[in-house]
Scaffold this motif. Structure first.
Motif, PDB file in Angstrom:
ATOM      1  N   ALA A  53       0.831  -1.210   0.000  1.00  0.00           N
ATOM      2  CA  ALA A  53       0.000   0.000   0.000  1.00  0.00           C
ATOM      3  C   ALA A  53       0.864   1.258   0.000  1.00  0.00           C
ATOM      4  O   ALA A  53       0.529   2.248  -0.666  1.00  0.00           O
ATOM      5  N   VAL A  54       1.982   1.222   0.711  1.00  0.00           N
ATOM      6  CA  VAL A  54       2.914   2.357   0.715  1.00  0.00           C
ATOM      7  C   VAL A  54       3.426   2.603  -0.705  1.00  0.00           C
ATOM      8  O   VAL A  54       3.479   3.748  -1.180  1.00  0.00           O
ATOM      9  N   GLU A  55       3.779   1.525  -1.404  1.00  0.00           N
ATOM     10  CA  GLU A  55       4.291   1.661  -2.775  1.00  0.00           C
ATOM     11  C   GLU A  55       3.208   2.140  -3.738  1.00  0.00           C
ATOM     12  O   GLU A  55       3.470   2.967  -4.612  1.00  0.00           O
ATOM     13  N   VAL A  56       1.999   1.605  -3.599  1.00  0.00           N
ATOM     14  CA  VAL A  56       0.892   2.018  -4.480  1.00  0.00           C
ATOM     15  C   VAL A  56       0.614   3.509  -4.294  1.00  0.00           C
ATOM     16  O   VAL A  56       0.530   4.265  -5.269  1.00  0.00           O
ATOM     17  N   ALA A  57       0.479   3.930  -3.035  1.00  0.00           N
ATOM     18  CA  ALA A  57       0.204   5.343  -2.762  1.00  0.00           C
ATOM     19  C   ALA A  57       1.335   6.220  -3.285  1.00  0.00           C
ATOM     20  O   ALA A  57       1.096   7.242  -3.931  1.00  0.00           O
ATOM     21  N   GLY A  58       2.568   5.808  -3.020  1.00  0.00           N
ATOM     22  CA  GLY A  58       3.721   6.583  -3.477  1.00  0.00           C
ATOM     23  C   GLY A  58       3.785   6.685  -4.993  1.00  0.00           C
ATOM     24  O   GLY A  58       4.077   7.753  -5.546  1.00  0.00           O
ATOM     25  N   THR A  59       3.499   5.581  -5.672  1.00  0.00           N
ATOM     26  CA  THR A  59       3.547   5.551  -7.138  1.00  0.00           C
ATOM     27  C   THR A  59       2.539   6.514  -7.753  1.00  0.00           C
ATOM     28  O   THR A  59       2.882   7.327  -8.615  1.00  0.00           O
ATOM     29  N   PHE A  60       1.296   6.446  -7.311  1.00  0.00           N
ATOM     30  CA  PHE A  60       0.252   7.236  -7.960  1.00  0.00           C
ATOM     31  C   PHE A  60       0.162   8.670  -7.444  1.00  0.00           C
ATOM     32  O   PHE A  60      -0.349   9.552  -8.129  1.00  0.00           O
ATOM     33  N   LEU A  61       0.685   8.903  -6.233  1.00  0.00           N
ATOM     34  CA  LEU A  61       0.783  10.280  -5.743  1.00  0.00           C
ATOM     35  C   LEU A  61       2.061  10.941  -6.257  1.00  0.00           C
ATOM     36  O   LEU A  61       2.273  12.132  -6.073  1.00  0.00           O
ATOM     37  N   LYS A  62       2.931  10.090  -6.879  1.00  0.00           N
ATOM     38  CA  LYS A  62       4.230  10.528  -7.402  1.00  0.00           C
ATOM     39  C   LYS A  62       5.090  11.139  -6.297  1.00  0.00           C
ATOM     40  O   LYS A  62       5.689  12.216  -6.456  1.00  0.00           O
ATOM     41  N   GLN A  63       5.134  10.404  -5.182  1.00  0.00           N
ATOM     42  CA  GLN A  63       5.954  10.796  -4.045  1.00  0.00           C
ATOM     43  C   GLN A  63       6.704   9.560  -3.551  1.00  0.00           C
ATOM     44  O   GLN A  63       6.102   8.491  -3.419  1.00  0.00           O
ATOM     45  N   PRO A  64       8.008   9.680  -3.255  1.00  0.00           N
ATOM     46  CA  PRO A  64       8.795   8.517  -2.809  1.00  0.00           C
ATOM     47  C   PRO A  64       8.537   8.138  -1.354  1.00  0.00           C
ATOM     48  O   PRO A  64       9.433   8.185  -0.510  1.00  0.00           O
ATOM     49  N   LEU A  65       7.300   7.760  -1.062  1.00  0.00           N
ATOM     50  CA  LEU A  65       6.927   7.427   0.315  1.00  0.00           C
ATOM     51  C   LEU A  65       7.747   6.255   0.852  1.00  0.00           C
ATOM     52  O   LEU A  65       8.093   6.209   2.031  1.00  0.00           O
ATOM     53  N   LYS A  66       8.061   5.304  -0.025  1.00  0.00           N
ATOM     54  CA  LYS A  66       8.823   4.120   0.389  1.00  0.00           C
ATOM     55  C   LYS A  66      10.184   4.508   0.953  1.00  0.00           C
ATOM     56  O   LYS A  66      10.713   3.835   1.846  1.00  0.00           O
ATOM     57  N   SER A  67      10.739   5.609   0.466  1.00  0.00           N
ATOM     58  CA  SER A  67      12.049   6.085   0.927  1.00  0.00           C
ATOM     59  C   SER A  67      11.927   7.059   2.087  1.00  0.00           C
ATOM     60  O   SER A  67      12.923   7.668   2.496  1.00  0.00           O
ATOM     61  N   GLY A  68      10.699   7.225   2.605  1.00  0.00           N
ATOM     62  CA  GLY A  68      10.503   8.130   3.737  1.00  0.00           C
ATOM     63  C   GLY A  68      10.434   9.589   3.332  1.00  0.00           C
ATOM     64  O   GLY A  68      10.636  10.484   4.159  1.00  0.00           O
ATOM     65  N   GLU A  69      10.118   9.857   2.067  1.00  0.00           N
ATOM     66  CA  GLU A  69      10.021  11.229   1.576  1.00  0.00           C
ATOM     67  C   GLU A  69       8.620  11.467   1.027  1.00  0.00           C
ATOM     68  O   GLU A  69       7.934  10.543   0.622  1.00  0.00           O
TER      69      GLU A  69
END
Length: 347
Positions: free
Chosen positions: A177-193
């Motif tokens: 879910a972290v990767e999905v959200a990060g991908t479509f929000l275009k934010q590197p959430l997986k990297s803590g950013e």
């Protein structure tokens, strides 16, 4: 099967990595560097296959239908890591080749960890990270074991490190879910950013999921857990978590129509974020060289395009592929189901 061997020195490999993250590098330097890095990455396929075989053998005694996959790290992910850790040299990066197993519960994760750590293997355990006992600041949980390949007949691969990831289904749903959200929000959430609110939301949800799995940190009291649950409810509403994760759907186009449900081999996945479309090419094991060549060509084609994600993975079937990499199919269903479950649960 013909395995790809490393053609360049470690010094040349690290210099190529530096050139790819250097904004002053010319187009010619970048293309030459990409060829060197691609060869170095591809040379991990043999040790990766070897260590994944060990993993499959050990998993058999723990859980028959466990999800097991292996992949080579994507070039963009390699470059992000080099940029994030300035002291890191590419030839020392420990997770270029990685295999993952997803098990049904914490008990089985710990059993497999014990079996792996006590197995008789010529490969050397280089590092152990227990992110269940000590989760990452992001909330990520799982077991990571780094093995250094050692072989008598294939010494050319000696020293290549392979990462084994062991997770539960709940932990896997959270990471996905972290990767999905990060991908479509275009934010590197997986990297803590990225968005502080989204990062905080996932960190809190990780604690609620730890509660479901009976592995909550001892310093989290019942009262604190209730506060976390309340805050997650507020953030889920504010961020429209359910609406957005359900909206991040993709249409799937399997290029090889003849591929059966139980097809086993390599899969090349191309996700177009803006078009919300994923394309999959399949290759039998003996065509690894062709799969690798296509992978590299796609990476070169889309090297300046942030809207496209490409990865080459090995899986036993299309079904396994979708379970192991639901982020490429924007599938957050298991995460949302577990989130609903814990929010409805009495604490």
């Amino acid at each position: 099967m013909t395995w790809i061997e490393p053609k360049y020195s470690k010094k040349a490999v690290s210099r190529a990595g530096d050139n790819l993250i250097n904004l002053n590098s010319s187009e010619k330097e970048c293309l030459e560097a990409l060829d060197i890095v691609s060869n170095w990455r591809s040379s991990y396929t043999f040790p990766l296959n070897n260590i994944t075989s060990l993993l499959r053998f050990k998993v058999k005694t723990v859980e028959k239908n466990a999800i097991i996959t292996q992949r080579l790290k994507r070039i963009p992910s390699i470059l992000r890591k080099l940029k994030r850790y300035h002291e890191m040299r590419l030839h020392r990066m420990q997770d270029i080749g990685g295999c993952r197993v997803v098990l049904s519960d914490i008990k089985k994760v710990n059993t497999l960890k014990h079996l792996l750590l006590n197995s008789r293997t010529k490969n050397e355990l280089a590092k152990e990270n227990d992110y269940i006992e000590n989760p990452k600041d992001s909330g990520y949980r799982g077991i990571h074991l780094i093995y250094k390949y050692k072989g008598k007949k294939d010494e050319i691969y000696n020293g290549h490190t392979i990462e084994i990831q062991v997770r539960t289904k709940i932990q896997h749903s959270w990471a996905t879910a972290v990767e999905v959200a990060g991908t479509f929000l275009k934010q590197p959430l997986k990297s803590g950013e990225g968005s502080e609110n989204w990062l905080h939301f996932f960190k809190l949800v990780s604690l609620l999921f730890a509660f479901l799995e009976n592995c909550l940190p001892k310093n989290i009291t019942n009262q604190r857990l209730k506060e976390i649950k309340h805050e997650v409810n507020l953030l889920a509403t504010e961020l429209e978590v359910f609406k957005k994760l359900q909206a991040f759907s993709v249409s799937t186009n399997l290029i090889n129509d003849a591929v059966s449900r139980d097809y086993s081999g390599y899969f090349l996945i191309l996700l177009n974020i803006d078009e919300q479309n994923v394309q999959i090419w399949s290759y039998k094991e003996k065509y690894l060289s062709k799969a690798t060549e296509d992978y590299i060509n796609f990476e070169k084609k889309y090297k300046d395009t942030k809207e496209v994600d490409i990865v080459l993975v090995n899986a036993k079937s299309i079904k396994t592929l979708k379970k192991a990499y639901p982020n490429y199919f924007a599938d957050s269903k298991e995460f949302l189901d577990k989130l609903n479950e814990v929010l409805a649960k009495e604490i």
